[in-house]
Motif scaffolding. Sequence first.
Motif, PDB file in Angstrom:
ATOM      1  N   VAL A   1       0.769  -1.069  -0.157  1.00 41.89           N
ATOM      2  CA  VAL A   1      -0.044   0.030  -0.171  1.00 41.89           C
ATOM      3  C   VAL A   1       0.724   1.239  -0.063  1.00 41.89           C
ATOM      4  O   VAL A   1       1.956   1.179   0.644  1.00 41.89           O
ATOM      5  N   THR A   2       0.522   2.469  -0.552  1.00 41.72           N
ATOM      6  CA  THR A   2       1.140   3.711  -0.573  1.00 41.72           C
ATOM      7  C   THR A   2       0.388   4.834   0.195  1.00 41.72           C
ATOM      8  O   THR A   2      -0.909   4.692  -0.069  1.00 41.72           O
ATOM      9  N   ILE A   3       1.018   5.595   0.912  1.00 43.63           N
ATOM     10  CA  ILE A   3       0.073   6.796   1.223  1.00 43.63           C
ATOM     11  C   ILE A   3       0.768   8.156   0.887  1.00 43.63           C
ATOM     12  O   ILE A   3       2.043   8.423   1.023  1.00 43.63           O
ATOM     13  N   ASN A   4       0.085   8.758   0.361  1.00 45.68           N
ATOM     14  CA  ASN A   4       0.448  10.334   0.101  1.00 45.68           C
ATOM     15  C   ASN A   4       0.022  11.143   1.500  1.00 45.68           C
ATOM     16  O   ASN A   4      -1.103  11.449   1.719  1.00 45.68           O
ATOM     17  N   PRO A   5       1.140  11.731   2.119  1.00 44.54           N
ATOM     18  CA  PRO A   5       0.970  12.189   3.380  1.00 44.54           C
ATOM     19  C   PRO A   5       0.308  13.481   3.271  1.00 44.54           C
ATOM     20  O   PRO A   5      -0.258  14.409   4.309  1.00 44.54           O
ATOM     21  N   ASN A   6       0.412  14.113   2.058  1.00 46.14           N
ATOM     22  CA  ASN A   6      -0.301  15.418   1.983  1.00 46.14           C
ATOM     23  C   ASN A   6      -1.613  15.360   1.596  1.00 46.14           C
ATOM     24  O   ASN A   6      -2.503  16.449   1.644  1.00 46.14           O
ATOM     25  N   ALA A   7      -2.054  14.291   1.440  1.00 47.86           N
ATOM     26  CA  ALA A   7      -3.555  13.939   0.990  1.00 47.86           C
ATOM     27  C   ALA A   7      -4.425  13.354   2.049  1.00 47.86           C
ATOM     28  O   ALA A   7      -5.790  13.361   2.094  1.00 47.86           O
ATOM     29  N   CYS A   8      -3.874  12.723   3.146  1.00 52.60           N
ATOM     30  CA  CYS A   8      -4.605  12.217   4.234  1.00 52.60           C
ATOM     31  C   CYS A   8      -3.531  12.178   5.629  1.00 52.60           C
ATOM     32  O   CYS A   8      -2.249  12.730   5.348  1.00 52.60           O
ATOM     33  N   ASN A   9      -4.004  11.870   6.786  1.00 54.70           N
ATOM     34  CA  ASN A   9      -3.315  11.789   7.801  1.00 54.70           C
ATOM     35  C   ASN A   9      -2.618  10.359   7.864  1.00 54.70           C
ATOM     36  O   ASN A   9      -3.144   9.403   8.033  1.00 54.70           O
ATOM     37  N   ALA A  10      -1.302  10.438   7.408  1.00 52.30           N
ATOM     38  CA  ALA A  10      -0.689   9.029   7.527  1.00 52.30           C
ATOM     39  C   ALA A  10      -0.790   8.329   8.638  1.00 52.30           C
ATOM     40  O   ALA A  10      -0.880   7.021   8.747  1.00 52.30           O
ATOM     41  N   VAL A  11      -0.315   8.827   9.723  1.00 53.28           N
ATOM     42  CA  VAL A  11      -0.571   8.076  11.164  1.00 53.28           C
ATOM     43  C   VAL A  11      -1.810   7.454  11.050  1.00 53.28           C
ATOM     44  O   VAL A  11      -2.151   6.241  11.779  1.00 53.28           O
ATOM     45  N   GLU A  12      -2.848   8.394  11.009  1.00 52.76           N
ATOM     46  CA  GLU A  12      -4.271   7.604  11.104  1.00 52.76           C
ATOM     47  C   GLU A  12      -4.548   6.402  10.228  1.00 52.76           C
ATOM     48  O   GLU A  12      -5.006   5.338  10.384  1.00 52.76           O
ATOM     49  N   GLU A  13      -3.847   6.614   8.936  1.00 55.08           N
ATOM     50  CA  GLU A  13      -4.187   5.458   8.044  1.00 55.08           C
ATOM     51  C   GLU A  13      -3.405   4.286   8.431  1.00 55.08           C
ATOM     52  O   GLU A  13      -3.987   3.097   8.340  1.00 55.08           O
ATOM     53  N   LEU A  14      -2.106   4.520   8.811  1.00 55.14           N
ATOM     54  CA  LEU A  14      -1.461   3.302   9.526  1.00 55.14           C
ATOM     55  C   LEU A  14      -2.037   2.579  10.545  1.00 55.14           C
ATOM     56  O   LEU A  14      -2.245   1.430  10.528  1.00 55.14           O
ATOM     57  N   LYS A  15      -2.776   3.332  11.327  1.00 56.11           N
ATOM     58  CA  LYS A  15      -3.391   2.704  12.479  1.00 56.11           C
ATOM     59  C   LYS A  15      -4.538   1.840  11.883  1.00 56.11           C
ATOM     60  O   LYS A  15      -4.792   0.841  12.420  1.00 56.11           O
ATOM     61  N   ARG A  16      -5.334   2.682  11.063  1.00 51.52           N
ATOM     62  CA  ARG A  16      -6.321   1.926  10.164  1.00 51.52           C
ATOM     63  C   ARG A  16      -6.198   0.516   9.817  1.00 51.52           C
ATOM     64  O   ARG A  16      -6.709  -0.249   9.941  1.00 51.52           O
ATOM     65  N   LEU A  17      -4.943   0.626   9.039  1.00 46.89           N
ATOM     66  CA  LEU A  17      -4.373  -0.576   8.333  1.00 46.89           C
ATOM     67  C   LEU A  17      -3.979  -1.667   9.436  1.00 46.89           C
ATOM     68  O   LEU A  17      -3.736  -2.904   8.829  1.00 46.89           O
ATOM     69  N   THR A  18      -3.938  -1.411  10.425  1.00 49.62           N
ATOM     70  CA  THR A  18      -3.065  -2.264  11.603  1.00 49.62           C
ATOM     71  C   THR A  18      -4.048  -2.390  12.829  1.00 49.62           C
ATOM     72  O   THR A  18      -3.824  -2.607  14.050  1.00 49.62           O
ATOM     73  N   ASP A  19      -5.457  -2.541  12.431  1.00 51.65           N
ATOM     74  CA  ASP A  19      -6.620  -2.607  13.297  1.00 51.65           C
ATOM     75  C   ASP A  19      -6.219  -1.732  14.691  1.00 51.65           C
ATOM     76  O   ASP A  19      -6.605  -2.186  15.790  1.00 51.65           O
ATOM     77  N   GLY A  20      -5.796  -0.658  14.395  1.00 57.13           N
ATOM     78  CA  GLY A  20      -5.603   0.529  15.352  1.00 57.13           C
ATOM     79  C   GLY A  20      -4.578   0.508  16.147  1.00 57.13           C
ATOM     80  O   GLY A  20      -4.194   1.338  17.033  1.00 57.13           O
ATOM     81  N   ARG A  21      -3.725  -0.595  16.050  1.00 58.99           N
ATOM     82  CA  ARG A  21      -2.352  -0.699  17.028  1.00 58.99           C
ATOM     83  C   ARG A  21      -1.283   0.094  16.619  1.00 58.99           C
ATOM     84  O   ARG A  21      -0.775   0.594  17.313  1.00 58.99           O
ATOM     85  N   GLY A  22      -1.262   0.293  15.379  1.00 56.76           N
ATOM     86  CA  GLY A  22       0.130   0.677  14.648  1.00 56.76           C
ATOM     87  C   GLY A  22       0.989  -0.215  14.161  1.00 56.76           C
ATOM     88  O   GLY A  22       0.661  -1.575  14.584  1.00 56.76           O
ATOM     89  N   VAL A  23       2.268   0.190  13.459  1.00 51.53           N
ATOM     90  CA  VAL A  23       3.082  -0.813  12.857  1.00 51.53           C
ATOM     91  C   VAL A  23       4.073  -1.244  13.852  1.00 51.53           C
ATOM     92  O   VAL A  23       4.400  -0.891  14.750  1.00 51.53           O
ATOM     93  N   ASP A  24       4.462  -2.620  13.514  1.00 48.21           N
ATOM     94  CA  ASP A  24       5.513  -3.225  14.172  1.00 48.21           C
ATOM     95  C   ASP A  24       7.058  -2.245  14.130  1.00 48.21           C
ATOM     96  O   ASP A  24       7.820  -2.475  14.956  1.00 48.21           O
ATOM     97  N   VAL A  25       7.229  -1.988  12.819  1.00 49.42           N
ATOM     98  CA  VAL A  25       8.492  -1.420  12.467  1.00 49.42           C
ATOM     99  C   VAL A  25       8.262  -0.122  11.593  1.00 49.42           C
ATOM    100  O   VAL A  25       7.440  -0.372  10.691  1.00 49.42           O
ATOM    101  N   ALA A  26       8.420   1.005  12.100  1.00 46.44           N
ATOM    102  CA  ALA A  26       8.590   2.321  11.466  1.00 46.44           C
ATOM    103  C   ALA A  26      10.025   2.773  10.825  1.00 46.44           C
ATOM    104  O   ALA A  26      10.869   2.790  11.906  1.00 46.44           O
ATOM    105  N   ILE A  27      10.191   2.514   9.818  1.00 48.83           N
ATOM    106  CA  ILE A  27      11.457   3.022   9.191  1.00 48.83           C
ATOM    107  C   ILE A  27      11.615   4.457   8.750  1.00 48.83           C
ATOM    108  O   ILE A  27      10.578   4.942   7.916  1.00 48.83           O
TER     109      ILE A  27
END
Length: 372
Positions: free
Chosen positions: A217-243
């Motif tokens: 999946v890709t995210i355009n951080p100018n078009a949405c809130n990237a952190v919220e999208e990442l939470k949404r994609l991980t059942d609200g938890r957040g990612v295991d690893v952020a680079i």
Amino acid sequence: MQKMKALVFHGVGDLRLDEVPRPRPRAGEAVIRITATTICGTDVHIIKGEYPVKNGLILGHEPVGVIHELGDGLDDEYAVGQRVIVGAITPCGQCFYCFNGVHSQCHGPLGGWRFGNTINGAWAEYLLVQDARANLAVIPDSLTDDQVLMLPDIASTGISGAESGNVKVGDAVAVFAQGPIGLCATMGARLRGASLIVGIDPNGERRSMSKRFGASVTINPNACNAVEELKRLTDGRGVDVAIEALGRQDTFEAALRSLRPGGVLSSLGVYAGKLVAPYEAIYAGLADQKIVTTLCPGGKERMRRLLAMVATGRMDLTPLVTHRFALEDLKDAYELFSQQRDGVLKVGIYPQGIPSATAARATTREPVSATL
Ligand SMILES: [Zn+2]
Ligand SMILES: [Zn+2]
């Protein structure tokens, strides 16, 4: 004394094509004839005066070449005429830091980075390689220069982002910024078995390249809130690893905020000024998270492993070389690269002339597609 052409740093914004003495190897050293090299974001920082080096230095730290001359004590392992790459980082293999397993910090902080920093670099017809036995990696005959040009720095650094983050099979990984290093971090996450890989970048072409390098999946951080999208994609938890692959406060902070408790922030960016971790972004410091930093891993064994990955078809980095130049035109290449014009990712620089086979292999572009 024989001469060679080289791009020499003469002060901020002052890069010149000079005739300089051709280096000769002492015992344990080698001189390689450079056939391909490239320009790194770090070189841009140097030329802009944001990272100081001494005047008169030849820049460039990404060498591909042919062994031209060997100093004493190397001919049991190497021969003149062998094609080799050398990592951007050239550890000695013998000091306190090398024996403590942090080769990139050889002799002290960032000390493994010598080319185009503390000694002459690869933007030249010839390059002196110190500690040659620790650093010359022979290129398999089947591989072209373009196939291995990204290994000395970009691929080694990017992939190390996934390795230092200890990406595990099934992990959800976010990679902040999809420039050349971020793209290689995305590739590293795929190679280490991540199930969800999210490439984050405002540039549409880079997001489409991100898919090619393994993003699910890709995210355009100018078009949405990237952190919220990442939470949404991980059942609200957040990612295991952020680079983090950009080196800015906003991406560092977004990477922190996107991390689940117990997760790892693997930082590749080069930061300037103050870097802040707001207390709420790190759960007041109580959430068993790790922040790890990595400088490009170097040395011949690292290069051998990366060469093996290319030779076996496990990774293809040629899409990153979008433009090609002769050494004499390096200043034009620098302008293009530093201004990020014409969809440039990385430029190939060829001191022996642009090879026709690679020049003919035009970089293919996929249509721009924003998926989120
Ligand atoms: Zn670099
Ligand atoms: Zn060392």
